[in-house]
Structures are given as structure tokens and as C-alpha cells.
Design a protein around this motif. Structure first.
Motif, PDB file in Angstrom:
ATOM      1  N   THR A  81      40.442  44.977  38.228  1.00  0.00           N
ATOM      2  CA  THR A  81      41.311  45.483  39.196  1.00  0.00           C
ATOM      3  C   THR A  81      41.160  46.996  39.099  1.00  0.00           C
ATOM      4  O   THR A  81      40.870  47.577  38.161  1.00  0.00           O
ATOM      5  N   ASP A  82      41.561  47.714  40.409  1.00  0.00           N
ATOM      6  CA  ASP A  82      41.622  49.103  40.346  1.00  0.00           C
ATOM      7  C   ASP A  82      42.943  49.557  39.917  1.00  0.00           C
ATOM      8  O   ASP A  82      43.681  48.689  39.683  1.00  0.00           O
ATOM      9  N   ARG A  83      43.361  50.920  39.954  1.00  0.00           N
ATOM     10  CA  ARG A  83      44.824  51.365  39.632  1.00  0.00           C
ATOM     11  C   ARG A  83      45.796  50.565  40.665  1.00  0.00           C
ATOM     12  O   ARG A  83      47.006  50.973  40.242  1.00  0.00           O
ATOM     13  N   ASP A  84      45.576  50.002  41.945  1.00  0.00           N
ATOM     14  CA  ASP A  84      46.369  49.610  42.623  1.00  0.00           C
ATOM     15  C   ASP A  84      46.755  47.908  42.101  1.00  0.00           C
ATOM     16  O   ASP A  84      47.498  47.272  42.995  1.00  0.00           O
ATOM     17  N   GLY A  85      45.968  47.398  41.451  1.00  0.00           N
ATOM     18  CA  GLY A  85      45.990  46.014  40.866  1.00  0.00           C
ATOM     19  C   GLY A  85      45.032  45.326  41.917  1.00  0.00           C
ATOM     20  O   GLY A  85      45.104  43.872  41.886  1.00  0.00           O
ATOM     21  N   LEU A  86      44.105  45.810  42.785  1.00  0.00           N
ATOM     22  CA  LEU A  86      43.241  45.157  43.491  1.00  0.00           C
ATOM     23  C   LEU A  86      41.983  44.853  43.108  1.00  0.00           C
ATOM     24  O   LEU A  86      41.534  45.656  42.340  1.00  0.00           O
ATOM     25  N   PRO A  87      41.377  43.496  43.219  1.00  0.00           N
ATOM     26  CA  PRO A  87      40.318  43.083  42.752  1.00  0.00           C
ATOM     27  C   PRO A  87      39.114  44.101  42.923  1.00  0.00           C
ATOM     28  O   PRO A  87      39.191  44.547  44.039  1.00  0.00           O
ATOM     29  N   VAL A  88      38.155  44.393  42.167  1.00  0.00           N
ATOM     30  CA  VAL A  88      37.045  45.052  42.616  1.00  0.00           C
ATOM     31  C   VAL A  88      35.721  44.379  42.153  1.00  0.00           C
ATOM     32  O   VAL A  88      35.647  43.511  41.571  1.00  0.00           O
ATOM     33  N   ARG A  89      34.975  44.825  42.773  1.00  0.00           N
ATOM     34  CA  ARG A  89      33.265  44.225  42.893  1.00  0.00           C
ATOM     35  C   ARG A  89      32.411  44.953  41.991  1.00  0.00           C
ATOM     36  O   ARG A  89      32.599  46.440  41.922  1.00  0.00           O
ATOM     37  N   VAL A  90      31.695  44.320  40.944  1.00  0.00           N
ATOM     38  CA  VAL A  90      30.806  45.045  40.330  1.00  0.00           C
ATOM     39  C   VAL A  90      29.288  44.633  40.814  1.00  0.00           C
ATOM     40  O   VAL A  90      28.948  43.540  41.166  1.00  0.00           O
ATOM     41  N   THR A  91      28.517  45.816  40.756  1.00  0.00           N
ATOM     42  CA  THR A  91      26.979  45.415  41.082  1.00  0.00           C
ATOM     43  C   THR A  91      26.133  44.853  39.996  1.00  0.00           C
ATOM     44  O   THR A  91      25.270  44.360  40.222  1.00  0.00           O
ATOM     45  N   ALA A  92      26.283  45.227  38.814  1.00  0.00           N
ATOM     46  CA  ALA A  92      25.941  44.734  37.641  1.00  0.00           C
ATOM     47  C   ALA A  92      26.722  44.483  36.260  1.00  0.00           C
ATOM     48  O   ALA A  92      27.492  45.013  36.431  1.00  0.00           O
ATOM     49  N   LEU A  93      26.402  43.497  35.739  1.00  0.00           N
ATOM     50  CA  LEU A  93      27.436  43.097  34.610  1.00  0.00           C
ATOM     51  C   LEU A  93      26.718  42.372  33.562  1.00  0.00           C
ATOM     52  O   LEU A  93      26.090  41.628  33.385  1.00  0.00           O
ATOM     53  N   GLU A  94      26.907  42.955  32.390  1.00  0.00           N
ATOM     54  CA  GLU A  94      26.414  42.451  31.097  1.00  0.00           C
ATOM     55  C   GLU A  94      27.637  42.416  30.094  1.00  0.00           C
ATOM     56  O   GLU A  94      28.539  43.301  29.871  1.00  0.00           O
ATOM     57  N   VAL A  95      27.844  41.196  29.381  1.00  0.00           N
ATOM     58  CA  VAL A  95      28.974  40.769  28.620  1.00  0.00           C
ATOM     59  C   VAL A  95      28.359  40.247  27.254  1.00  0.00           C
ATOM     60  O   VAL A  95      27.745  39.023  27.233  1.00  0.00           O
TER      61      VAL A  95
END
Length: 150
Positions: free
Chosen positions: A78-92
Motif C-alpha cells: 500500500t502507499d502512504r494513503d493506504g491504497l494498493p500499489v502495483r509492482v512491476t517485478a517481485l522476488e520473495v
């Protein structure tokens, strides 16, 4: 009752020290054999860009909340306003903090406002190390803990 002689005292002392040395050697072996390794190859080089990377990441204002239930791990960005954000690449990386024997690199897919992956985790404390990329190319790196109940 038998008499306590010098040989008896020597045997007791040598036995006590033998037990102490054996325990110390066993613990030292276990500590070295389960050490997961280094975080970075050269800490000096890694530190050179740290402040710039930290400032760029903080400018994103992202928050990460990992959750686990029913054999699935979910990541909510989430961003600082609590809204969901999209990521372009993700490694976990999901694993224990003290050993690499349980490490897993699950493949996450976007499911609504969260990223989700199937993963069976035993009860206890898990480390979740996330590297995500924002649409503008800024890296978001976070290491957090996840507690799996019963």
C-alpha cells in the motif's frame, strides 16, 4: 563407604572438563554448519549507495503486510494513503532466520489488491525478504517477519 583418593578427584575433574569441552565443540559445530551465509559480498561497496537507495525507497511511501492462511502467503503493498500499489517485478525469499534449509522462492501472482502464492509453512517465526520494483524503476526492499500459528 570407599575412601576418596587423589585418583578419584582426578577422574571426576577430567570427566567434568571432558563433558564441558564436548558440549562446546558440539555447539560450535552446529553454529557453523547452520550459518546461512553472508548478506553481501563486500559491505563497504554495498554501503556506498545505501543512503540514495533508502531515500528513493522512502519517497515511494510504500508499506508491506505479509499474511499467511490455508497454505497461501499474501503480500499487500500500500502507499502512504493506504491504497494498493502495483509492482512491476517481485522476488520473495521465505525462510527461517537461522538456516537456509527451509528457504523457498515462491512465485507470486496478482490477485485483486494482493500478491499471492501457494506455500506450506510450518508453525513458527519466518523471515520474508521482499524485493519489488515500482513502475518508475525504484527498488523496494523489505525484510519482515511472519508468524504462523498452529
Amino acid at each position: 563407604m570407599r575412601e576418596l583418593t587423589g585418583r578419584h578427584v582426578l577422574a571426576i575433574t577430567v570427566s567434568a572438563f571432558a563433558v564441558i569441552i564436548a558440549v562446546n565443540l558440539t555447539l560450535a559445530y552446529r553454529a557453523v554448519s547452520t550459518f546461512p551465509g553472508l548478506e553481501v559480498k563486500n559491505s563497504y561497496v554495498a554501503s556506498q549507495g545505501f543512503n540514495a537507495r533508502k531515500a528513493a525507497q522512502e519517497a515511494l511511501g510504500w508499506h508491506l503486510v505479509p499474511t499467511y492462511a490455508d497454505g497461501r502467503i499474501d503480500l499487500a503493498f500500500t502507499d502512504r494513503d493506504g491504497l494498493p500499489v502495483r509492482v512491476t517485478a517481485l522476488e520473495v525469499l521465505v525462510g527461517r532466520t537461522t538456516t537456509t534449509s527451509h528457504d523457498a522462492w515462491p512465485e507470486f501472482t496478482a490477485m485483486g489488491d494482493v500478491y499471492s502464492a501457494p506455500l506450506v509453512l510450518d508453525r513458527g517465526k519466518w523471515m520474508v525478504k521482499v524485493t519489488a520494483e515500482s513502475p518508475d524503476g525504484t527498488l523496494f526492499e523489505r525484510r519482515t517477519e511472519l508468524f504462523v500459528q498452529g
